[in-house]
Design a protein around this motif. Structure first.
Motif, PDB file in Angstrom:
ATOM      1  N   ILE A  80      -3.586  -5.092   4.053  1.00 26.46           N
ATOM      2  CA  ILE A  80      -3.204  -4.954   5.603  1.00 26.46           C
ATOM      3  C   ILE A  80      -3.091  -6.191   6.341  1.00 26.46           C
ATOM      4  CG2 ILE A  80      -4.078  -3.717   7.519  1.00 26.46           C
ATOM      5  CD1 ILE A  80      -5.519  -1.846   5.905  1.00 26.46           C
ATOM      6  N   ASP A  81      -1.785  -6.136   7.063  1.00 27.81           N
ATOM      7  CA  ASP A  81      -1.544  -7.511   7.703  1.00 27.81           C
ATOM      8  C   ASP A  81      -0.417  -7.117   8.894  1.00 27.81           C
ATOM      9  OD1 ASP A  81      -1.503 -10.009   8.376  1.00 27.81           O
ATOM     10  OD2 ASP A  81      -0.677 -10.734   6.478  1.00 27.81           O
ATOM     11  N   ASN A 138       3.428  -4.556  15.728  1.00 23.83           N
ATOM     12  CA  ASN A 138       4.185  -5.020  14.497  1.00 23.83           C
ATOM     13  C   ASN A 138       3.095  -5.119  13.441  1.00 23.83           C
ATOM     14  OD1 ASN A 138       6.499  -5.398  12.813  1.00 23.83           O
ATOM     15  ND2 ASN A 138       6.375  -7.527  13.195  1.00 23.83           N
ATOM     16  N   ALA A 139       2.919  -3.902  12.801  1.00 25.73           N
ATOM     17  CA  ALA A 139       1.870  -4.049  11.639  1.00 25.73           C
ATOM     18  C   ALA A 139       2.432  -3.481  10.421  1.00 25.73           C
ATOM     19  CB  ALA A 139       0.580  -3.311  12.144  1.00 25.73           C
ATOM     20  N   TRP A 140       1.814  -3.894   9.055  1.00 29.79           N
ATOM     21  CA  TRP A 140       2.566  -3.409   7.948  1.00 29.79           C
ATOM     22  C   TRP A 140       1.226  -3.553   6.890  1.00 29.79           C
ATOM     23  CZ3 TRP A 140       4.256  -8.009  10.210  1.00 29.79           C
ATOM     24  CH2 TRP A 140       3.790  -9.179   9.572  1.00 29.79           C
ATOM     25  N   ILE A 141       1.397  -2.734   5.752  1.00 26.73           N
ATOM     26  CA  ILE A 141       0.639  -2.643   4.626  1.00 26.73           C
ATOM     27  C   ILE A 141       1.376  -2.690   3.504  1.00 26.73           C
ATOM     28  CG2 ILE A 141       0.652   0.057   4.590  1.00 26.73           C
ATOM     29  CD1 ILE A 141      -2.351  -0.153   3.520  1.00 26.73           C
ATOM     30  N   GLU A 142       1.221  -3.722   2.622  1.00 27.06           N
ATOM     31  CA  GLU A 142       1.993  -3.919   1.586  1.00 27.06           C
ATOM     32  C   GLU A 142       1.330  -3.967   0.066  1.00 27.06           C
ATOM     33  OE1 GLU A 142       2.555  -8.700   0.651  1.00 27.06           O
ATOM     34  OE2 GLU A 142       2.856  -8.135   2.911  1.00 27.06           O
ATOM     35  N   MET A 143       2.016  -3.863  -1.041  1.00 25.12           N
ATOM     36  CA  MET A 143       1.574  -3.829  -2.382  1.00 25.12           C
ATOM     37  C   MET A 143       0.852  -5.378  -2.505  1.00 25.12           C
ATOM     38  SD  MET A 143       4.704  -2.144  -4.254  1.00 25.12           S
ATOM     39  CE  MET A 143       4.309  -2.772  -5.803  1.00 25.12           C
ATOM     40  N   ALA A 144      -0.389  -5.192  -2.932  1.00 26.31           N
ATOM     41  CA  ALA A 144      -1.166  -6.328  -3.222  1.00 26.31           C
ATOM     42  C   ALA A 144      -0.596  -7.358  -4.530  1.00 26.31           C
ATOM     43  CB  ALA A 144      -2.564  -6.029  -3.814  1.00 26.31           C
ATOM     44  N   ASN A 145       0.090  -6.572  -5.380  1.00 25.88           N
ATOM     45  CA  ASN A 145       0.465  -7.283  -6.665  1.00 25.88           C
ATOM     46  C   ASN A 145       1.797  -6.896  -6.679  1.00 25.88           C
ATOM     47  OD1 ASN A 145      -2.063  -8.243  -7.549  1.00 25.88           O
ATOM     48  ND2 ASN A 145      -2.572  -6.201  -7.837  1.00 25.88           N
ATOM     49  N   ALA A 146       2.584  -7.823  -7.195  1.00 23.84           N
ATOM     50  CA  ALA A 146       4.257  -7.612  -7.460  1.00 23.84           C
ATOM     51  C   ALA A 146       4.370  -7.203  -8.858  1.00 23.84           C
ATOM     52  CB  ALA A 146       4.841  -8.997  -7.444  1.00 23.84           C
ATOM     53  N   ILE A 147       5.376  -6.417  -9.104  1.00 24.53           N
ATOM     54  CA  ILE A 147       5.769  -5.721 -10.573  1.00 24.53           C
ATOM     55  C   ILE A 147       7.009  -6.223 -10.921  1.00 24.53           C
ATOM     56  CG2 ILE A 147       4.605  -3.560  -9.920  1.00 24.53           C
ATOM     57  CD1 ILE A 147       6.843  -2.145  -9.147  1.00 24.53           C
ATOM     58  N   ASP A 148       7.104  -6.412 -12.140  1.00 19.76           N
ATOM     59  CA  ASP A 148       8.345  -6.778 -12.949  1.00 19.76           C
ATOM     60  C   ASP A 148       9.366  -5.723 -12.992  1.00 19.76           C
ATOM     61  OD1 ASP A 148      10.039  -8.178 -14.365  1.00 19.76           O
ATOM     62  OD2 ASP A 148       8.740  -8.796 -15.893  1.00 19.76           O
ATOM     63  N   MET A 149      10.634  -6.003 -12.214  1.00 18.80           N
ATOM     64  CA  MET A 149      11.494  -4.987 -12.556  1.00 18.80           C
ATOM     65  C   MET A 149      12.664  -5.600 -13.247  1.00 18.80           C
ATOM     66  SD  MET A 149      11.089  -2.304 -10.387  1.00 18.80           S
ATOM     67  CE  MET A 149      10.165  -1.717  -9.303  1.00 18.80           C
ATOM     68  N   THR A 150      12.522  -6.372 -14.253  1.00 19.96           N
ATOM     69  CA  THR A 150      13.641  -6.903 -15.283  1.00 19.96           C
ATOM     70  C   THR A 150      14.203  -5.740 -15.876  1.00 19.96           C
ATOM     71  OG1 THR A 150      12.233  -8.910 -15.821  1.00 19.96           O
ATOM     72  CG2 THR A 150      13.793  -8.246 -17.243  1.00 19.96           C
ATOM     73  N   GLY A 151      15.602  -5.651 -15.945  1.00 18.67           N
ATOM     74  CA  GLY A 151      16.403  -4.657 -16.295  1.00 18.67           C
ATOM     75  C   GLY A 151      16.731  -3.484 -15.455  1.00 18.67           C
ATOM     76  N   TYR A 152      16.252  -3.677 -14.201  1.00 22.13           N
ATOM     77  CA  TYR A 152      16.587  -2.622 -13.086  1.00 22.13           C
ATOM     78  C   TYR A 152      17.225  -3.415 -12.003  1.00 22.13           C
ATOM     79  CZ  TYR A 152      13.176  -0.386 -16.288  1.00 22.13           C
ATOM     80  OH  TYR A 152      12.348  -0.077 -17.278  1.00 22.13           O
ATOM     81  N   GLN A 153      18.337  -2.577 -11.783  1.00 21.70           N
ATOM     82  CA  GLN A 153      19.237  -3.328 -10.472  1.00 21.70           C
ATOM     83  C   GLN A 153      18.786  -2.399  -9.505  1.00 21.70           C
ATOM     84  OE1 GLN A 153      21.521  -5.792 -10.543  1.00 21.70           O
ATOM     85  NE2 GLN A 153      20.861  -6.320 -12.508  1.00 21.70           N
TER      86      GLN A 153
END
Length: 616
Positions: A80-81, A138-153
């Protein structure tokens, strides 16, 4: 609570005005033309900003394979940020004290896993505090960890939500391809939700994003309110849950912008004399991996008419969109209720049929009522000023208009507020020109939430092939007009000091419940009640002199007065005994100051009032 509801009604206008100016297409009526024209029909869309299928390298998967999902049962999966402005996201349940207190405004979250937790931004406390204290947010909540989207456009980002719109709040989903360093692809997912929608939206959003096979992809929800207005800023709340990131389906047509109507105007009540062919159009987008063939819109009237219409089958490449126009319009055969259902036809089986399901169109053909609103009141126009509100109507057969119906909304001053109804014609320059005005009607207890019929002293002849504006208005603060349904730009209007253009006509995207009434009995009843028929003065406004024509059924003692807005009697004349028939008097305005005056005429026991405007 009543006060809060009142300014909710008022702010519906403010959002309409905001939309007008941001799109830079607001205009006073004088710069527009509104004659009947097929130009109101939807044009073929130019779907820019999306790469075509042949430019993509796509690893095909089965329909909607989940790549990542979350139910907010573990808050550590989210961060949360914000930028330090007012308010913050929270993760909780419907049992949270803040939700229990404030969901009286917008209702509890009803997502699939709401009991496990959901994320929300609650804007109500800043509006209802004493005194209200709204700052930009102006507030947001974002995913804590990134995910690998290799192979997906491209991927489909979906989530369940509950949302009720106010004035300045924006509900944005964004994607980052570099672990949150920069955010792109911002989408306001509720941009089409009308202000004060009641009940709140509870649905699932499916939004396509380009991820370009990035290895560090994050998504976030962002609440934005740029306004610091203590009455009209902030908002209700946005609740999100059950987030899912999935591959694009192989075959998916997404339908939007369904249109039904005649020459750009849709009606929910149509007098039999004004029946005209009804057209159907929709925008279809290929949201899947494969090109789609045989895509068509089918419209079926289910009430027994036997009508089935389809558009010419189209081929839509992946990522493209097209407009589908049903080839044969539907013309009702006569009085009755008609129900039209819509479906998307496709040579392939659609993997996500839920995003091309369209609500049906139900309307009634009757004797006398012409209505643009859908009959389900969902708020009010109630600005703190005198104003007018109305809708455009196309006339297909010559007919005499005898009255105008209006449904008054909550917040109406029921203690004798002077109101009126008018019909305007449109000149060759696109200006609204007053054609006729009803006698004044003083509101009374019970009018709020009720339909009131205004009757013209003489039937107003409307000509086939022309478009008219039917409107209701008041000379003072306190009027509230119910709204029901939505209107396309430049088809429903408000007149008043409602924007930076000053006192002028502005278009509105909520439909006022202002209807034409062709019941001939209204004219008969009006003539039976009154021995006196007075026409609107001409010209009006005027500078030096104006003429008032009146008709007496029987010889009577006639007198009239001219009164200014302060209640001062400027002119008082006794004409004595006047014979039955048509007569005319001239009002000398050379010594009158600019402004509004009330012309009151009495003949025997009958009395009528008209508004005159002096403008030198």
């Amino acid at each position: 609570m009543l006060f809060f509801f009142y300014y909710i009604c008022f702010t519906k206008i403010k959002k309409v005005m905001k939309k007008i100016y941001l799109l830079a297409v607001m205009t006073a009526v004088g710069t527009m033309s509104f004659a009947q024209s097929s130009q109101r029909l939807l044009q073929k869309a130019d779907f820019t900003g999306k790469a075509k299928a042949e430019n993509l390298t796509i690893t095909e998967k089965a329909p909607g394979v989940t790549l990542w999902s979350d139910t907010f049962d573990d808050p550590s999966n989210w961060v949360i940020d914000g930028d330090g402005q007012q308010g913050a996201w929270e993760i909780g349940t419907n049992a949270d004290p803040a939700i229990v207190t404030d969901y009286t405004f917008y209702g509890p979250m009803a997502s699939t896993t709401a009991a496990d937790g959901f994320a929300y931004f609650d804007g109500v406390p800043f509006l209802v505090s004493s005194p209200p204290a709204v700052d930009p947010q102006n507030a947001w909540i974002e995913m804590a960890n990134a995910i690998d989207m290799t192979g997906y456009q491209r991927v489909i980002f979906s989530f369940e939500q509950r949302y009720m719109a106010f004035n300045s709040d924006n509900t944005i989903v964004e994607v980052s391809l570099d672990n949150g360093a920069t955010w792109t692809g911002s989408v306001d997912v509720n941009v089409d939700v009308p202000t004060n929608n009641d009940p709140a939206v509870q649905n699932t959003i499916f939004q396509e994003f380009v991820v370009n096979a990035a290895t560090q992809v994050k998504f976030r929800f962002r609440w934005e309110n740029p306004s610091d207005d203590d009455q009209f800023g902030s908002g209700y709340a946005w609740m999100v849950d059950d987030v899912n990131i999935a591959t694009l389906p192989d075959n998916d047509i997404d339908a939007s912008n369904l249109y039904f109507g005649t020459e750009g105007l849709h009606y929910y009540q149509i007098p039999e004399t004004q029946i005209a062919p009804i057209d159907f159009t929709v925008i279809a987008r290929n949201a899947g991996v494969n090109d789609q063939e045989g895509v068509a819109l089918e419209a079926t009237e289910t009430g027994g008419s036997g009508y089935v219409g389809t558009s010419t089958p189209a081929v839509i490449a992946a990522g493209d969109m097209d407009s589908l126009v049903v080839n044969s319009a539907f013309t009702p055969s006569g009085q009755g209720t008609y129900d039209v259902e819509f479906a998307i036809l496709n040579d392939s089986v659609d993997d996500i049929p839920s995003n091309n399901m369209m609500a049906g169109y139900s309307f009634e053909v009757g004797e006398f009522i012409y209505a643009r609103d859908n009959g389900m009141a969902g708020g009010s126009f109630a600005p703190d000023m005198d104003f007018e509100a109305g809708n455009l109507y196309d006339i297909w057969q010559n007919q005499d208009l005898t009255g105008i119906d209006v449904r008054f909304g909550a917040g109406l001053d029921e203690a004798g507020l002077e109101t009126f109804a008018r019909v305007y014609e449109i000149d060759t320059d696109g200006n609204f020109v007053l054609l006729a005005e009803t006698p004044l009607y003083n509101t009374q207890t019970g009018d709020a939430g009720s339909i009131v019929t205004y009757t013209f002293e003489n039937p107003v002849s409307l000509a086939a092939g022309n478009t008219y504006l039917a409107a209701v208005g008041s000379f003072a603060t306190g009027m509230a007009v119910s709204v029901a349904g939505t209107s396309a730009d430049q088809t429903s209007f408000l007149y008043g000091d409602l924007g930076s253009g000053g006192i002028a006509w502005y278009f509105a995207n909520s439909t006022p419940m202002v209807r034409m009434n062709f019941d001939p009995q209204l004219s008969v009843e009006n003539n039976e009640v009154s021995n006196l028929n007075v026409s609107q003065n001409f010209p009006n406004p005027f500078s030096t002199e104006t003429t008032v024509e009146y008709t007496l059924e029987n010889a009577s003692e006639v007198s009239y007065t001219l009164v200014d807005l302060a209640g001062n009697t400027i002119l008082e004349v006794n004409e004595g005994n006047v014979m039955a028939g048509k007569h005319a008097i001239t009002i000398d305005g050379s010594s009158l100051a600019n402004g509004v005056y009330y012309f009151n005429m009495t003949a025997g026991g009958a009395q009528t009032t008209h508004k005159m405007i002096v403008n030198k």
